[in-house]
Each structure stands twice: as structure tokens, then as C-alpha cells.
Design a protein around this motif. Structure first.
Motif, PDB file in Angstrom:
ATOM      1  N   ASN A 213      -9.643   0.419   3.593  1.00  0.00           N
ATOM      2  CA  ASN A 213     -10.033  -0.945   3.210  1.00  0.00           C
ATOM      3  C   ASN A 213      -8.955  -1.657   2.388  1.00  0.00           C
ATOM      4  N   TRP A 214      -7.935  -0.933   1.979  1.00  0.00           N
ATOM      5  CA  TRP A 214      -6.963  -1.480   1.033  1.00  0.00           C
ATOM      6  C   TRP A 214      -5.709  -2.014   1.691  1.00  0.00           C
ATOM      7  N   ASP A 215      -5.335  -3.226   1.352  1.00  0.00           N
ATOM      8  CA  ASP A 215      -3.969  -3.645   1.564  1.00  0.00           C
ATOM      9  C   ASP A 215      -3.109  -2.903   0.535  1.00  0.00           C
ATOM     10  N   MET A 216      -1.899  -2.517   0.929  1.00  0.00           N
ATOM     11  CA  MET A 216      -1.044  -1.725   0.048  1.00  0.00           C
ATOM     12  C   MET A 216       0.283  -2.448  -0.202  1.00  0.00           C
ATOM     13  N   GLY A 217       0.691  -2.445  -1.458  1.00  0.00           N
ATOM     14  CA  GLY A 217       1.969  -3.030  -1.812  1.00  0.00           C
ATOM     15  C   GLY A 217       2.948  -1.971  -2.292  1.00  0.00           C
TER      16      GLY A 217
END
Length: 121
Positions: free
Chosen positions: A31-35
Motif C-alpha cells: 500500500n506504500w509509495d516509497m521514497g
């Protein structure tokens, strides 16, 4: 609790390559966008790139575009940063962060401990 663990850093000559990994636990990674960010000594934390939760979209800093590639494997709860054509100015501690697609580090809630990348000339 959410935990992010980077690995894969090291010492490499200019022009070389490294692949960093960011292993996530304690939440729903898919579910996470990752930076990804980096911080060199005496400098502010700098945005490197970000990847959407499904891997379908990425965003890169101008300084790394065309040399670095983000990817992820949601089945393994892991994000990757492939770094090619490395330059001495890429030397920094590299961090992964969740969850966001922004260049601002303030918008991320969770951070890894960082992994050192050193590029020799």
C-alpha cells in the motif's frame, strides 16, 4: 511497528554500479509509495526518487535521472534502488522512506537507518 532496513551500500569506483535494497516489515508494504533520499556530510537530506505502491510510476531527481532506477517486489516487501554510472558526488548515506511520492522528506513517516555509499574517483 513499521521497520525499514536498507542494505547494499559500499565502496565503488566511479562509473560502477550498486543496488540498494529496502526491506520493510510491520505494515502493508504493497500500500506504500516509497521514497529514497540521500545525505552527504554537511548537506541537507536530498530527494533521489520515489516509486508508487504498485510500481507503475516513478519520479527521479534531475541529478540521478537516467542513471538510477527504482523498482519494487511487493511479494518480498522490498524496494530497490539500482545505481549505475556512479559519480563521486553520489557519495552519501542513502535512506528509504515510507510512505510518499514527494520530494519533501517532511511528508514521510517512516525511515530506515541508512546505508553508506562511497564512490571513489
Amino acid at each position: 511497528q513499521v521497520q525499514l532496513v536498507e542494505s547494499g551500500g559500499g565502496l565503488v569506483q566511479a562509473g560502477g554500479s550498486l543496488r540498494l535494497s529496502c526491506a520493510a516489515s510491520g505494515g502493508t508494504f504493497s500500500n506504500w509509495d516509497m521514497g529514497w533520499f540521500r545525505q552527504a556530510p554537511g548537506k541537507d537530506r536530498e530527494f533521489v526518487g520515489a516509486i508508487r505502491y504498485n510500481g507503475f510510476s516513478t519520479n527521479y531527481a534531475h541529478s540521478v535521472k537516467g542513471r538510477f532506477t527504482l523498482s519494487r517486489d511487493n511479494a518480498k516487501n522490498t524496494a530497490y534502488l539500482q545505481m549505475n554510472s556512479l559519480k563521486p558526488e553520489d557519495t552519501a548515506v542513502y535512506y528509504c522512506a515510507a510512505s510518499g511520492f514527494s520530494a519533501s522528506p517532511l511528508l514521510y513517516d517512516y525511515w530506515g537507518q541508512g546505508t553508506q555509499v562511497t564512490v571513489s574517483s
